[in-house]
Design a protein around this motif. Structure first.
Motif, mmCIF file in Angstrom:
data_model
loop_
_atom_site.group_PDB
_atom_site.id
_atom_site.type_symbol
_atom_site.label_atom_id
_atom_site.label_comp_id
_atom_site.label_asym_id
_atom_site.label_seq_id
_atom_site.Cartn_x
_atom_site.Cartn_y
_atom_site.Cartn_z
ATOM 1 N N TYR B 95 -2.836 -5.024 13.846
ATOM 2 C CA TYR B 95 -2.155 -4.830 12.572
ATOM 3 C C TYR B 95 -1.508 -6.134 12.119
ATOM 4 O O TYR B 95 -0.881 -6.845 12.908
ATOM 5 N N VAL B 99 7.498 -9.490 8.019
ATOM 6 C CA VAL B 99 8.802 -9.428 8.666
ATOM 7 C C VAL B 99 9.879 -9.666 7.623
ATOM 8 O O VAL B 99 9.787 -10.593 6.823
ATOM 9 N N SER B 103 13.106 -7.133 10.946
ATOM 10 C CA SER B 103 12.403 -5.866 11.099
ATOM 11 C C SER B 103 11.041 -6.009 10.432
ATOM 12 O O SER B 103 10.702 -7.070 9.926
ATOM 13 N N ILE B 104 10.278 -4.959 10.463
ATOM 14 C CA ILE B 104 8.948 -4.989 9.850
ATOM 15 C C ILE B 104 8.939 -4.037 8.666
ATOM 16 O O ILE B 104 9.189 -2.839 8.818
ATOM 17 N N ASP B 105 8.671 -4.618 7.499
ATOM 18 C CA ASP B 105 8.676 -3.839 6.265
ATOM 19 C C ASP B 105 7.414 -3.024 6.096
ATOM 20 O O ASP B 105 7.447 -1.819 5.897
ATOM 21 N N TYR B 106 6.273 -3.712 6.103
ATOM 22 C CA TYR B 106 5.005 -3.079 5.771
ATOM 23 C C TYR B 106 3.932 -3.447 6.786
ATOM 24 O O TYR B 106 3.943 -4.547 7.335
ATOM 25 N N TRP B 107 3.028 -2.506 7.009
ATOM 26 C CA TRP B 107 1.919 -2.677 7.933
ATOM 27 C C TRP B 107 0.601 -2.534 7.185
ATOM 28 O O TRP B 107 0.507 -1.751 6.239
ATOM 29 N N GLY B 108 -0.405 -3.254 7.673
ATOM 30 C CA GLY B 108 -1.747 -3.023 7.166
ATOM 31 C C GLY B 108 -2.341 -1.783 7.811
ATOM 32 O O GLY B 108 -1.682 -1.100 8.600
ATOM 33 N N GLN B 109 -3.601 -1.518 7.492
ATOM 34 C CA GLN B 109 -4.264 -0.329 8.038
ATOM 35 C C GLN B 109 -4.864 -0.602 9.417
ATOM 36 O O GLN B 109 -5.256 0.323 10.119
#
Lengths: 113, 117
Positions: B95, B99, B103-109
């Motif tokens: 993935y 950042v 923290s981690i805002d958004y993730w790919g698929q």
């Protein structure tokens, strides 16, 4: 390195009942800037993770208010006030205080009884 | 809206190489640290690499140090992961994520890398 330990591993819950997940860190997550960088993520089956909570207790937008985070130092909790079917997922805590590593807990699987 | 789209996953033999890409849109890519996180089949999440907004700060987890290299092209709004000397234990969904605020805002698929002979 910081170790993040979640419990339980699996959590069977009746619909409409509360659920609680524990996350403990091997070191305090209080940063020198006064913040505690502990986040919670939800990963539904077949999906990418998505963030629910950041800095211990701040809920992301579009996250239902039945989810709440609490804790301090090295002891944290994610609570679901009334579990719904869409909450079936694996939940992960993650620390962002001790760079350069971002460390995840092992995950807690919430399922319906 | 924010989109992170990974590509490049494939089946590769042990010792082989692969380059993953992540195309970003919907946010100011050049302002954000970016990271790669992987998840072996049926297992948990493991952070492996991150890169600063300008690319001058890079860290890799010990498990991939000296084999994987993260890089970015802010003009193309793209993140990359060059993976060399691949091992069976590198098999995972990879993935791309941004950042923000430690923290981690958004993730790919995610994109699946399978290392097998």
């Amino acid at each position: 390195d910081v170790v993040m330990t979640q419990s339980p591993l699996s959590l069977p819950v009746t619909l409409g009942q509360p659920a609680s997940i524990s996350c403990r860190s091997s070191q305090s997550l209080l940063h020198s800037d006064g913040n505690t960088y502990l986040s919670w993520f939800q990963q539904r089956p077949g999906q990418s993770p998505r963030r629910l909570i950041y800095k211990v207790s701040n809920r992301d937008s579009r996250v239902p208010d039945r989810f709440s985070g609490s804790g301090s130092g090295s002891d944290f909790t994610l609570k679901i006030s009334r579990v719904e079917a869409e909450d079936v997922a694996v939940y992960y805590c993650m620390q962002g205080t001790h760079w350069p590593s971002l460390t995840f807990g092992g995950g807690t699987k919430v399922e319906i009884k | 809206q924010v989109q992170l789209v990974e590509s490049g996953g494939d089946l590769v033999k042990p010792g082989g190489s692969l380059r993953l890409s992540c195309a970003a849109s919907g946010f100011r890519f050049s302002d954000h640290f970016m990271t790669w996180i992987r998840q072996p089949p049926g297992k948990g999440l493991e952070w492996i690499s991150y890169i600063s907004s300008s690319g001058d700060i890079i860290y890799h987890a010990d498990s991939v140090k000296d084999r994987f290299t993260i890089s970015r092209d802010n003009d193309k709004k793209s993140l990359y992961l060059q993976m060399n000397s691949l091992r069976v234990e590198d098999t995972a969904v990879y993935y791309c994520a941004n950042v923000a605020g430690s923290s981690i805002d958004y993730w790919g698929q995610g994109t699946l890398v399978t290392v097998s002979s």
